[in-house]
Design an enzyme around this catalytic site. Sequence first.
Site, PDB file in Angstrom:
ATOM      1  N   ASN A 192      -1.623  25.351  13.396  1.00  0.00           N
ATOM      2  CA  ASN A 192      -1.109  25.540  11.967  1.00  0.00           C
ATOM      3  C   ASN A 192      -0.272  26.553  11.451  1.00  0.00           C
ATOM      4  O   ASN A 192       0.418  26.432  10.635  1.00  0.00           O
ATOM      5  CB  ASN A 192      -2.525  25.883  11.008  1.00  0.00           C
TER       6      ASN A 192
ATOM      7  N   ASP B 273       0.060  31.668  20.489  1.00  0.00           N
ATOM      8  CA  ASP B 273      -0.947  31.233  21.392  1.00  0.00           C
ATOM      9  C   ASP B 273      -1.009  29.520  21.497  1.00  0.00           C
ATOM     10  O   ASP B 273      -0.563  29.114  20.806  1.00  0.00           O
ATOM     11  CB  ASP B 273      -2.383  31.649  21.016  1.00  0.00           C
TER      12      ASP B 273
ATOM     13  N   HIS C 277      -6.014  34.313  19.209  1.00  0.00           N
ATOM     14  CA  HIS C 277      -5.153  33.712  18.183  1.00  0.00           C
ATOM     15  C   HIS C 277      -3.897  34.631  17.861  1.00  0.00           C
ATOM     16  O   HIS C 277      -3.078  34.428  17.349  1.00  0.00           O
ATOM     17  CB  HIS C 277      -5.819  33.274  16.961  1.00  0.00           C
TER      18      HIS C 277
ATOM     19  N   ASN D 113      -2.117  30.282   8.664  1.00  0.00           N
ATOM     20  CA  ASN D 113      -1.884  29.085   8.297  1.00  0.00           C
ATOM     21  C   ASN D 113      -0.979  28.913   7.298  1.00  0.00           C
ATOM     22  O   ASN D 113      -0.084  27.941   6.963  1.00  0.00           O
ATOM     23  CB  ASN D 113      -2.981  28.398   7.587  1.00  0.00           C
TER      24      ASN D 113
END
Length: 243
Positions: free
Chosen positions: A112, A91, A19, A66
């Site tokens: 997100n 990613d 991530h 997020n």
Amino acid sequence: MLIIAGLGNPGGKYAGNRHNIGFMAVDAIHRRHSFSPWSKKFKAEIAEGELGGEKVLLIKPQTYMNLSGEAVGEAMRFYKLQPADLVAIYDELDLPPGKARLKTGGGHGGHNGIRSLDAHCGKEYRRLRLGIGHPGVKEMVQNHVLGDFAKADRDWLEPLLDTLADNAEMLVRNEDSQLMNKIALALGSTAEEEKPRKEGKESDKKSTGQSHIRQARNHSQPKLPATGPMAEMLKKMFGNKGE
């Protein structure tokens, strides 16, 4: 000024996560070119420098993924920039490892971090998606994304980040297709243009259908009887048509 924002989660716990490939990409650009040391501002780590004769701000939001848009949006408002002045690197589950795609605008695709950027920065910014592959099962996605890259991933991860860093000036010059070609060549593959998903699926179905028809014809024709009751019945059913 151009802002290049790499998305990820702050802290050593997440540093090697798939991530965090956006952070890794921006770090690679920072190492390769003359940028200031990292400092803290806009709820982020930032570094200033130049690429291709233009001022560039590298930014790594420290708000967690997020809420990435809070940090990037604050920087954009401070410098009075527009969405066209932003490149986000992040990613992408739906791309195989080592593949890259760069386009302007689009949806968040369930990401997100991008959902937050869309809300705080507008949508018409450039999005550089770096493939991390999909685990194949929805239930495994979270562990895959928040898991570290394996040692075997270095075979494609290092060339990908190095090539992006070496050619970062292309982001400033809007040479998007050329940059994709550079990455594709470095990874030993051919660059593919971004296509709408529906169009791609329809063409796949068409080509697959043609292949099946040819295959059926090739396999069925030698088995047709030339004489006997079956041959007579086939002639009555189909006449003298060739197919």
